[in-house]
Design a protein around this motif. Structure first.
Motif, PDB file in Angstrom:
ATOM      1  N   ARG A 267       0.816  -1.216   0.000  1.00  0.00           N
ATOM      2  CA  ARG A 267       0.000   0.000   0.000  1.00  0.00           C
ATOM      3  C   ARG A 267       0.853   1.270   0.000  1.00  0.00           C
ATOM      4  NH1 ARG A 267      -2.627  -0.357   6.082  1.00  0.00           N
ATOM      5  NH2 ARG A 267      -0.751   0.224   7.274  1.00  0.00           N
ATOM      6  N   ASP A 268       2.163   1.130   0.105  1.00  0.00           N
ATOM      7  CA  ASP A 268       3.069   2.274   0.017  1.00  0.00           C
ATOM      8  C   ASP A 268       4.188   1.914  -0.948  1.00  0.00           C
ATOM      9  OD1 ASP A 268       5.035   4.296   0.476  1.00  0.00           O
ATOM     10  OD2 ASP A 268       4.124   4.699   2.424  1.00  0.00           O
TER      11      ASP A 268
ATOM     12  N   GLU B  76       5.146   7.258   1.441  1.00  0.00           N
ATOM     13  CA  GLU B  76       4.058   8.183   1.133  1.00  0.00           C
ATOM     14  C   GLU B  76       3.130   8.404   2.326  1.00  0.00           C
ATOM     15  OE1 GLU B  76       2.098   6.321  -2.096  1.00  0.00           O
ATOM     16  OE2 GLU B  76       3.729   6.654  -3.543  1.00  0.00           O
ATOM     17  N   ARG B  77       3.089   7.438   3.248  1.00  0.00           N
ATOM     18  CA  ARG B  77       2.100   7.475   4.321  1.00  0.00           C
ATOM     19  C   ARG B  77       2.608   8.140   5.600  1.00  0.00           C
ATOM     20  NH1 ARG B  77      -2.070   3.931   2.903  1.00  0.00           N
ATOM     21  NH2 ARG B  77      -2.793   3.805   5.056  1.00  0.00           N
ATOM     22  N   CYS B  78       3.814   8.657   5.583  1.00  0.00           N
ATOM     23  CA  CYS B  78       4.352   9.350   6.755  1.00  0.00           C
ATOM     24  C   CYS B  78       5.323  10.435   6.302  1.00  0.00           C
ATOM     25  CB  CYS B  78       5.046   8.381   7.712  1.00  0.00           C
ATOM     26  SG  CYS B  78       6.506   7.576   7.010  1.00  0.00           S
TER      27      CYS B  78
END
Length: 347
Positions: free
Chosen positions: A55-56, A128-130
């Motif tokens: 997912r990243d 991308e998520r942090c």
């Protein structure tokens, strides 16, 4: 993303069995590469881990880096020991089937490496998520310095790693308790060793104001701490806490008595634990290639590493800089001289 081949040290998640897939990440000796070993892939992870990996777009590279970091540090810490964090698939996989002290170190160094790498990946904008850790937590100094820079995001990393390693069905058997405990040690030490780094701002070098951020300690420091925990690891058994009804780890006493070290001063949350006595790693077995042929240092560890068998001396001629002189104005010029060097090899 194309990555260079790293040989037998791929990402290894199928640790001892499929049932233990979600409890371990790290140096277990099985590759998870696509055909040709040219690209890292998430396909052999558990279903949950595979989803988290995909997912990243930056996560496959991050997991790859975590393995490399853990591998290098493991070998550095044990380079002068009988067990040297062997690079063989077969030996390492067999070690992970047991509950040795070495197994406890592998769990801890792997979870620490993953925690460290994910936190750094956030601040480096790989994931991308942090993002950077920009939180402010020191109100008493708020007037004299400001929270800024790009801190390593240990909060996100810890949450991610704990979720990544822990399956929905967490085991209650002794092995599962020990594995989770040792993994948590690695995560916790990385978090505890986060430092506040500051940069002064002001006229003529004064420090009228400061910009501060959180920064991870070098991973070599984490490796040293874990090596010390390995040296002082506790052998444990499992018992049920009468007040809570939950399983807990305790250290055995002579004659079968046990004491709950989690409530005492001996066994703490940062101590590594194990359940099986380690082999001596002297001779070839399913756990080790043995120490025969290993290089040792005569004055320090030959006696221990060679297990009393003695050692052979091999002489080599090596080129070393000699008769160095400063050449005006800007560099040093040296000749190359041959020197005889003795190498000691365990019999």
């Amino acid at each position: 993303m194309l990555l260079s081949k790293i040989g037998i040290f791929g990402l290894i998640i199928l640790a001892v069995s499929l049932q233990r897939t979600e409890s371990y990440f790290g140096l277990t000796g099985k590759n998870v590469y696509l055909d040709g070993d040219t690209e890292w892939d998430c396909k052999r992870l558990s279903k949950k881990q595979r989803k988290m990996c995909r997912r990243d777009s930056g996560m496959p590279e991050t997991l790859y880096e975590a393995i490399r970091l853990s591998e290098r540090e493991c070998q550095m810490q044990f380079k002068n020991e009988r067990w040297n964090c062997t690079t063989s698939d077969r030996y390492r996989e067999n070690i992970l089937k047991k509950g040795f002290k070495e197994t406890s170190f592998l769990y801890a160094i792997s979870s620490a490496g993953l925690t460290h790498t994910v936190a750094r990946a956030c601040s480096r904008d790989v994931l991308e998520r942090c993002t950077c850790d920009e939180s402010f937590n020191d109100e008493k100094n708020k007037e004299t310095w400001q929270w800024g820079g790009c801190g390593d995001n240990i909060k996100y990393s810890q949450k991610f790693v704990q979720n990544f390693l822990n399956g929905k069905k967490s085991g209650k058997d002794l092995r599962a308790l020990v594995e989770k405990h040792n993994s948590d040690v690695g995560i916790r030490l990385v978090r505890q060793e986060v430092k506040e780094t500051c940069k002064c701002h002001g006229v003529s070098g004064t420090c009228a104001t400061k910009t501060c951020w959180r920064q991870l300690s070098p991973f070599s420091e984490i490796g040293k701490l874990l090596k010390d925990r390995y040296e002082h690891a506790y052998k444990v058994v499992s018992t049920t806490n009468e007040s809570t009804g939950q399983a807990q780890l305790v250290t055995p006493r002579p004659k079968g008595e046990v004491v709950n070290r989690t409530e005492g001063s001996s066994l703490g949350p940062n101590d590594l634990v194990y359940i099986d006595n380690s082999p001596n790693f002297c001779s070839r077995s399913k756990f080790t290639p043995g120490t025969s042929g290993r290089v040792c240092a005569k004055e320090t560890n030959c006696k221990v590493m060679c297990c009393g068998r003695g050692y052979n001396i091999k002489s080599n001629e090596v080129q070393k800089p000699c008769r160095c002189r400063v050449v005006w104005c800007c560099y040093v010029d040296c000749d190359q001289c041959l020197e005889r060097e003795e190498i000691h090899l365990c019999k």
